[in-house]
Design an enzyme around this catalytic site. Structure first.
Site, PDB file in Angstrom:
ATOM      1  N   CYS A 281      -2.277   9.636   2.552  1.00 23.28           N
ATOM      2  CA  CYS A 281      -1.790   9.010   1.310  1.00 23.28           C
ATOM      3  C   CYS A 281      -2.717   9.290   0.135  1.00 23.28           C
ATOM      4  CB  CYS A 281      -1.612   7.515   1.508  1.00 23.28           C
ATOM      5  SG  CYS A 281      -3.125   6.680   1.990  1.00 23.28           S
TER       6      CYS A 281
ATOM      7  N   GLU B 241       0.883  -1.177   0.000  1.00 21.34           N
ATOM      8  CA  GLU B 241       0.000   0.000   0.000  1.00 21.34           C
ATOM      9  C   GLU B 241       0.913   1.217   0.000  1.00 21.34           C
ATOM     10  OE1 GLU B 241      -3.307  -0.029  -0.146  1.00 21.34           O
ATOM     11  OE2 GLU B 241      -3.501  -2.202  -0.091  1.00 21.34           O
TER      12      GLU B 241
HETATM   13  P1  NAD Z   1       8.153   4.488   4.992  1.00 22.90           P
HETATM   14  O1  NAD Z   1       8.160   3.646   3.768  1.00 22.90           O
HETATM   15  O2  NAD Z   1       9.322   5.365   5.251  1.00 22.90           O
HETATM   16  O3  NAD Z   1       8.010   3.572   6.312  1.00 22.90           O
HETATM   17  C1  NAD Z   1       6.981   2.635   6.470  1.00 22.90           C
HETATM   18  C2  NAD Z   1       7.439   1.519   7.385  1.00 22.90           C
HETATM   19  O4  NAD Z   1       8.573   0.885   6.820  1.00 22.90           O
HETATM   20  C3  NAD Z   1       7.845   1.956   8.792  1.00 22.90           C
HETATM   21  O5  NAD Z   1       7.289   1.040   9.734  1.00 22.90           O
HETATM   22  C4  NAD Z   1       9.360   1.861   8.772  1.00 22.90           C
HETATM   23  O6  NAD Z   1       9.927   1.519  10.027  1.00 22.90           O
HETATM   24  C5  NAD Z   1       9.616   0.751   7.770  1.00 22.90           C
HETATM   25  N1  NAD Z   1      10.894   0.910   7.066  1.00 22.90           N
HETATM   26  C6  NAD Z   1      11.561   2.068   6.818  1.00 22.90           C
HETATM   27  N2  NAD Z   1      12.696   1.808   6.137  1.00 22.90           N
HETATM   28  C7  NAD Z   1      12.743   0.470   5.954  1.00 22.90           C
HETATM   29  C8  NAD Z   1      13.673  -0.404   5.321  1.00 22.90           C
HETATM   30  N3  NAD Z   1      14.795   0.052   4.764  1.00 22.90           N
HETATM   31  N4  NAD Z   1      13.383  -1.724   5.299  1.00 22.90           N
HETATM   32  C9  NAD Z   1      12.243  -2.193   5.863  1.00 22.90           C
HETATM   33  N5  NAD Z   1      11.337  -1.409   6.493  1.00 22.90           N
HETATM   34  C10 NAD Z   1      11.579  -0.104   6.528  1.00 22.90           C
HETATM   35  O7  NAD Z   1       6.787   5.305   4.925  1.00 22.90           O
HETATM   36  P2  NAD Z   1       6.284   6.439   5.901  1.00 22.90           P
HETATM   37  O8  NAD Z   1       7.172   7.621   5.735  1.00 22.90           O
HETATM   38  O9  NAD Z   1       6.053   5.886   7.260  1.00 22.90           O
HETATM   39  O10 NAD Z   1       4.844   6.754   5.279  1.00 22.90           O
HETATM   40  C11 NAD Z   1       4.644   7.687   4.266  1.00 22.90           C
HETATM   41  C12 NAD Z   1       4.393   6.995   2.943  1.00 22.90           C
HETATM   42  O11 NAD Z   1       3.397   5.993   3.101  1.00 22.90           O
HETATM   43  C13 NAD Z   1       3.853   7.942   1.893  1.00 22.90           C
HETATM   44  O12 NAD Z   1       4.451   7.656   0.663  1.00 22.90           O
HETATM   45  C14 NAD Z   1       2.367   7.614   1.847  1.00 22.90           C
HETATM   46  O13 NAD Z   1       1.738   7.925   0.630  1.00 22.90           O
HETATM   47  C15 NAD Z   1       2.391   6.151   2.107  1.00 22.90           C
HETATM   48  N6  NAD Z   1       1.121   5.711   2.644  1.00 22.90           N
HETATM   49  C16 NAD Z   1       0.345   4.895   1.899  1.00 22.90           C
HETATM   50  C17 NAD Z   1      -0.886   4.479   2.383  1.00 22.90           C
HETATM   51  C18 NAD Z   1      -1.785   3.578   1.600  1.00 22.90           C
HETATM   52  O14 NAD Z   1      -2.758   3.107   2.171  1.00 22.90           O
HETATM   53  N7  NAD Z   1      -1.520   3.305   0.334  1.00 22.90           N
HETATM   54  C19 NAD Z   1      -1.305   4.912   3.638  1.00 22.90           C
HETATM   55  C20 NAD Z   1      -0.476   5.744   4.365  1.00 22.90           C
HETATM   56  C21 NAD Z   1       0.737   6.131   3.864  1.00 22.90           C
END
Ligand code: NAD
Length: 460
Positions: free
Chosen positions: A246, A212
């Protein structure tokens, strides 16, 4: 990889052993766990709201959206007895006599990784699908919403046997340690960059993923609209949670004939919602952290500011901002904004707008404001997006029986309601044949049977 590997591996062994007992499989168990989750959300609601305030400066009204996930939970509890049933399918003549059906069964142990922007809801909503489908689950909330992560940890510990549902707090190392293990499904919500890493890690075990992700969700405004209502809805959807949603409209693509009127309506609406000085208004959320703040302020250097633009790093405050005179090549149009800044671009013809969108990555959501049915049909038929909402924004996410997810770079897979249940199930195909009839046509020797077989499968 990290010191966390051993405990995580132990947890998995424990969950897998529990899953193998079959304890999670019965409908009664699943419903009891879902109802316990419902009770827990009600018990912890004040803490959840307070955590959203601490993590994101959320006003109470917007913090309640986190708890609003209970609406989906009620929907799941109500419909689960039907979803678990076998789904009968019809048989062609060549397969008769017999019967066939789809039999949903749990996958096993699943991993759910969440983001920071709706940090409670985006762990709990997938979790209800995982439980409904009869799985064990390990949850990894975002470390960037630490207050919510702590409340979630307490709630999960107080509600579930860790052999069934467990939560592991931590950041990148923790996520990587989890992803090094073999799960039966991974549902990840977050950014595109990390989504690729999650998919790579899961590929080592051939674990299926639901991703997502995010992206730039366009909002088209046609000339045939109620400008006032469109402005009300756009301002709400964009500046809710300070634009950190998002599926927020990332930018407006406006018929040039309606731009001036729309800009005036948007400017007025921002003042009506957030006052002359939004910095003092209690209804505007704050930007997550300094890093996000600096990135967003960097985007204010482009174009021409029509409203807002003020910011204060000490409070991580950015005023609701409208910008025009930006080009598709500017950084603000190249990356997901994810903040309270709304660029306004124009188009001369709908064909031009559609052609522009078709050149861009496929978005998570697409919004269209238009009363014109032909325009609605043109946009629906000639553009793509994970979801579309016509004449409103955001609300499609709360229609629990609509599948939620992205397409292309905005994500893989769908969830919510029955789509979550299906995502976390193996939809096992079953064909059952009786003994009482066993015609000879398919067995060797084949001599003299080709004509009959060709007729049976529809060849002349
Ligand atoms: P992110 O990808 O930075 O982090 C998400 C999760 O991944 C966190 O729990 C983090 O600890 C983990 N993570 C970070 N780096 C990692 C790595 N190298 N390996 C494995 N796991 C890792 O996202 P964010 O900044 O928390 O959220 C913002 C993004 O999420 C935006 O792009 C937004 O559009 C998207 N988003 C999408 C939805 C949806 O339903 N499609 C909903 C909310 C947010």
């Amino acid at each position: 990889m990290t010191t966390l590997v051993a405990p995580v591996a132990d947890l998995l062994v424990r969950q897998r052993a529990y899953w193998n007992t079959g304890a999670t499989h019965s409908l009664e168990f699943r419903l009891a766990q879902l109802k316990a989750l419902r009770e827990a959300i009600l018990t912890y609601q004040a803490d959840i709201i307070d955590a959203a305030r601490q993590d994101l400066g959320r006003p109470e009204f917007e913090a309640c959206f986190e708890i609003g996930t209970i609406g989906e939970l009620d929907y799941v509890i109500k419909h689960l007895p039907r979803w678990v049933k076998h789904r009968k399918v019809s048989l062609s003549l060549s397969q008769k006599p017999g019967s066939a059906w789809v039999q949903p069964e749990p996958l096993g142990v699943v991993l759910i990784i969440g983001p920071w922007n709706y940090p409670f809801q985006l762990i709990i909503s997938p979790l209800m699908g995982a439980i409904a489908a009869g799985n064990c689950a390990i949850l990894k909330p975002s470390e960037l919403a630490p207050a919510t992560s702590k409340v979630l940890a307490r709630l999960v510990e107080a509600t579930f046997d860790p052999a069934h549902v467990a939560l592991v707090e931590g950041g990148v190392d923790t996520a990587q340690a989890l992803l090094a293990e073999r799960f039966d499904h991974v549902l990840f919500t977050g950014g595109e960059r990390v989504g690729k890493l999650v998919m790579q890690a899961a590929a080592q075990h051939l674990t299926p993923v639901t991703l997502e992700l995010g992206g730039k969700s366009p909002c088209i405004v046609d000339v045939d609209v109620n400008v006032e209502v469109a402005a009300r809805r756009i301002v709400w959807g964009k500046f809710l949670n300070a634009g950190q949603t998002c599926i927020a409209p990332d930018y407006l693509l406006v018929d040039e004939r309606v731009k001036a009127e729309l800009v005036t309506a948007l400017q007025q609406r921002i003042v009506e919602c957030y006052g002359e000085n939004p910095a003092e208004n209690p209804d505007l959320s704050r930007v997550l952290n300094d890093c996000q703040f600096d990135r967003l302020v960097g985007l204010l250097n482009q174009g021409n500011i029509l409203a807002g633009g003020e910011h204060d790093r000490s409070d991580r405050y950015i005023a609701p901002t409208l910008i025009d005179s930006v080009s598709w090549d500017d950084p603000i149009m190249q990356e997901e904004i994810f903040g309270p800044i709304l660029p306004i671009l124009t188009y001369r013809s709908l064909d031009e707008a559609i052609a522009t969108l078709r050149q861009r990555p496929k978005p998570l959501a697409l919004y269209l404001f238009s009363r014109d049915r032909q325009v609605q049909t043109q946009v629906l038929d000639r553009t793509t997006a994970g979801s579309v909402c016509i004449n409103d924004v955001i609300l499609q996410v709360a229609v629990w029986n609509l599948p939620f997810g992205g397409v292309g770079s905005s994500g893989i897979g769908r969830y919510h309601g029955q789509h979550s249940f299906d995502t976390f199930s193996n939809l096992k195909s079953v064909l059952k044949k009786p003994f009482w009839m066993d015609v000879d046509w398919r067995y060797p020797p084949y001599e003299g049977k080709v004509k009959q077989f060709r007729k049976l499968i529809g060849l002349s």
